[in-house]
Design an enzyme around this catalytic site. Structure first.
Site, short mmCIF file in Angstrom:
data_model
loop_
_atom_site.label_atom_id
_atom_site.label_comp_id
_atom_site.label_asym_id
_atom_site.label_seq_id
_atom_site.Cartn_x
_atom_site.Cartn_y
_atom_site.Cartn_z
N GLU A 1 0.86 -1.05 -0.07
CA GLU A 1 -0.05 0.07 0.04
C GLU A 1 0.65 1.32 -0.15
O GLU A 1 0.66 2.44 -0.56
CB GLU A 1 -0.91 0.03 1.16
CG GLU A 1 -1.96 -1.12 1.20
CD GLU A 1 -2.88 -0.97 0.14
OE1 GLU A 1 -3.10 0.10 -0.58
OE2 GLU A 1 -3.98 -1.99 -0.02
N THR B 1 -0.89 0.64 -10.41
CA THR B 1 -2.09 -0.21 -10.09
C THR B 1 -3.07 0.72 -9.07
O THR B 1 -4.10 0.38 -8.87
CB THR B 1 -1.88 -1.37 -9.45
OG1 THR B 1 -3.07 -2.26 -9.40
CG2 THR B 1 -1.46 -1.33 -7.88
N ARG C 1 0.50 3.86 -3.39
CA ARG C 1 -0.11 4.92 -2.98
C ARG C 1 0.90 6.16 -3.05
O ARG C 1 0.77 7.20 -3.44
CB ARG C 1 -1.15 5.04 -2.15
CG ARG C 1 -2.14 3.88 -1.82
CD ARG C 1 -3.22 4.14 -0.92
NE ARG C 1 -3.92 2.80 -0.60
CZ ARG C 1 -5.17 2.94 -0.33
NH1 ARG C 1 -5.87 3.81 0.05
NH2 ARG C 1 -5.84 1.67 -0.01
N ASP D 1 -3.98 -10.34 -8.64
CA ASP D 1 -4.39 -9.36 -9.61
C ASP D 1 -3.39 -8.45 -9.97
O ASP D 1 -2.81 -8.90 -11.28
CB ASP D 1 -5.68 -8.28 -9.14
CG ASP D 1 -5.09 -7.75 -7.55
OD1 ASP D 1 -3.95 -7.92 -7.03
OD2 ASP D 1 -6.16 -7.27 -7.09
N GLU E 1 -12.33 -0.58 -10.50
CA GLU E 1 -11.66 -1.60 -11.50
C GLU E 1 -12.40 -1.77 -12.72
O GLU E 1 -12.17 -1.78 -13.80
CB GLU E 1 -11.40 -2.91 -10.63
CG GLU E 1 -10.24 -3.01 -9.77
CD GLU E 1 -10.60 -2.51 -8.56
OE1 GLU E 1 -9.70 -2.15 -7.66
OE2 GLU E 1 -11.72 -2.54 -8.36
#
Length: 566
Positions: A190, A543, A194, A323, A457
């Site tokens: 994360e 992502t 981010r 993913d 998504e």
């Protein structure tokens, strides 16, 4: 009606940046038409040359646009001015040609972002996320004491949308208040997607040195997570002490495929900016190990031991836990200017195994990606897996000979299935997971799967498929999502997820996720924008939807050369 007035957003509260600005643009367009009317009837290339904007033709925001400052010293002001000018030109061009529908959607997405941002600033400034029902901030425990996740996640969205006052507020907060000397338990994944991704993107878009300084400092703090017998990083790291460990819920102390496989884009750019090859070496070591070990049926299971380097379970998913590993394979290839042949080979080999083992067709004709548990299929698909329509689409051009249309068709079918998961709910928003068994198709059959937390998504795949095909249905589907978000997720002080997408009366979860500002609203904005806003040949989105520039073949191995983009 030219503009739709949104509840909770007053004209007076928005200064000259929305409705009044649009009136100003109409006035300006009339003036320009009066003075240079004939100019706008010329072909695009002549018109842009005449207005001194020919160098913007390939990209509204294009890496390396500065002509007067050295690459390492350029600051954001010149770029901000150019983006403001070009954004105004884009709006004027649309008004002149009478394309009011596109402009409405374009501006509406901007208004949604401003509403979400203003409420975050008002009630949660400096916290990681906004709780819009209780009108307070939320810190959470994912970021190890780092604060301002919504600010860092929003930097590039604000900049791309031309919300320059808000961008400057965010930049000032990063400069004065983003303290990286925290001593808490942070998710490596994360923090990377981010904070590292957000700061890298902000630097590449604006050239502001503060973003480079912060991201290099943060990148160094993540390196101790790789101190394992295999070099596979553990999932949790103390940013202060450098100690790392695996998630308590991860099977047998495993590292997670989607977590250690979602570092490549950011770490290559950390090496490019710093000249330090260590970042690249760390992620390339992951590749070496994955290529060496046996993969069941060519598939990559979700759990790997950072000690032994062996798979811990044979659970395979293109949704959660797996993913973005696959996403980063094809995007690593694209970001390398299509020179990373190892990433290309790994991606298409994985796609072959996925098609053989996971791609299924429901009795009703819907194509979906099942999960695989030691050879037994679980016929469900998570919302997180819906990014794969866009992923398969952007990878269609570079696969085996003669397979381009096959991949485009597969991407379209998966995107259609994910749209069905939205259209079959009462709110027209999709559940966290949906199933294809016991007579169910693209619907959640378990109460625990019915929630929607502002995820991006499905809209992400709409955006990519629009750019690849220009089929108008993708914009129509995007508009349906906008209407659903406005109707069911907008509250008085921001946007909130909902607990049951099938309930006619919604119950809100009281959380405006940072990725709503970074991803969902950005992808909607790009869906309704011209294709030359962040063109896909020049930019790759991480992502978390942070755009990173393609590293051209001409760029140096030691330092990132902006001039290679000119």
């Amino acid at each position: 009606m030219v503009l739709r007035k949104l509840p909770g957003v007053s004209a007076s509260g928005m200064g000259l940046r929305l409705s009044q600005k649009f009136v100003f643009l109409l006035f300006l367009s009339g003036l320009v038409t009066l003075c240079f009317g004939a100019l706008f009837f010329l072909p695009d290339t002549v018109r842009l040359n005449s207005t001194g904007m020919s160098r913007y033709r390939r990209g509204l925001i294009k890496p390396g646009m500065s002509e007067t400052l050295s690459p390492e010293k350029r600051q954001g002001e010149g770029k901000m001015k150019r983006v403001r000018i070009e954004t105004r030109y884009l709006h004027i061009k649309r008004v002149i040609r009478g394309d009011f529908t596109d402009l409405n959607l374009f501006v509406l997405c901007l208004q949604m972002m401003k509403f979400a941002w203003d409420n975050y600033k008002r009630y949660a400034w400096g916290n990681n996320e906004l709780r819009p029902l209780t009108r307070n901030g939320h810190l959470g425990n994912m970021f190890g004491g780092l604060r301002g996740a919504s600010i860092v996640d929003s930097l590039d969205t604000l900049y791309i949308m031309g919300l320059m006052e808000e961008y400057e507020e965010a930049k000032e907060w990063v400069q004065n208040n983003l303290d990286l000397n925290s001593n808490g338990e942070a998710s490596l994944f994360e923090v990377n997607i981010r904070y590292v991704g957000g700061l890298l993107s902000a630097y590449y878009l604006t050239g502001a040195e503060i973003f480079k300084q912060k991201v290099m400092e943060l990148g160094e703090k993540l390196l101790p997570a790789f101190n394992t017998p295999t070099g596979i990083p553990r999932g949790v790291i103390n940013l202060g002490s450098g100690t790392s460990w695996s998630w308590g819920w991860a099977s047998a102390g495993s590292s997670i495929l989607a977590e250690f496989g979602t570092l490549h884009l950011e770490f290559l750019h950390l090496s490019q900016l710093s000249g330090n090859p260590l970042f690249t070496e760390k992620v390339m070591n992951i590749r070496k190990l994955l290529n060496k070990i046996e993969k069941p049926h060519g598939l990559y299971p979700n759990f790997l031991s950072p000690v032994s380097g062996n798979w811990v379970q044979h659970h395979v998913s293109i949704g959660g836990l797996g993913d973005s590993f696959y996403e980063y394979l094809i995007k690593s290839y694209l970001m390398s200017d299509k020179t990373d042949q190892e990433a290309q080979k790994m991606y298409y080999s994985a796609m072959e195994a996925i098609e053989t083992n996971l791609v299924q067709k429901s009795p009703g004709g819907l194509t979906y990606l099942a999960e695989w548990r030691g050879g037994i299929l679980d016929h469900k698909m998570g919302h997180l897996a819906c990014f794969s329509g866009g992923m398969i689409g952007i990878g269609a051009d570079d696969g085996p000979a003669g397979q381009r249309q096959h991949y485009l068709d597969l991407a379209a079918e998966i995107t259609h299935t994910c749209h069905e998961s939205y259209s079959r709910s009462a709110t027209k928003l999709g559940p966290e997971a949906f199933r294809f068994d016991a007579g169910a198709e693209a619907t959640a059959t378990r109460l625990s799967d019915r929630y929607y937390i502002l995820r991006p998504e499905v809209i992400e795949s709409y955006m990519y498929m629009w750019r690849l095909t220009h089929d108008p249905k993708y914009r129509e589907w995007g508009w349906e999502a906008v209407e659903a978000l406005e109707k069911h997720c907008r509250v008085d002080a921001g946007f909130s997820g909902i607990r049951d997408v099938y309930a006619s009366t919604v119950s809100h979860d009281n959380m405006q996720q940072s990725f709503f500002l970074s991803e969902t609203l950005k992808y909607l904005y790009l869906l309704f924008s011209d294709d030359d806003l962040l063109p896909l040949e020049d930019w790759v989105f991480n992502t978390e939807a942070h755009p990173l520039p393609v590293i051209r073949k001409r760029s140096s191995k030691a330092a990132f050369k902006f001039d290679s983009f000119l």
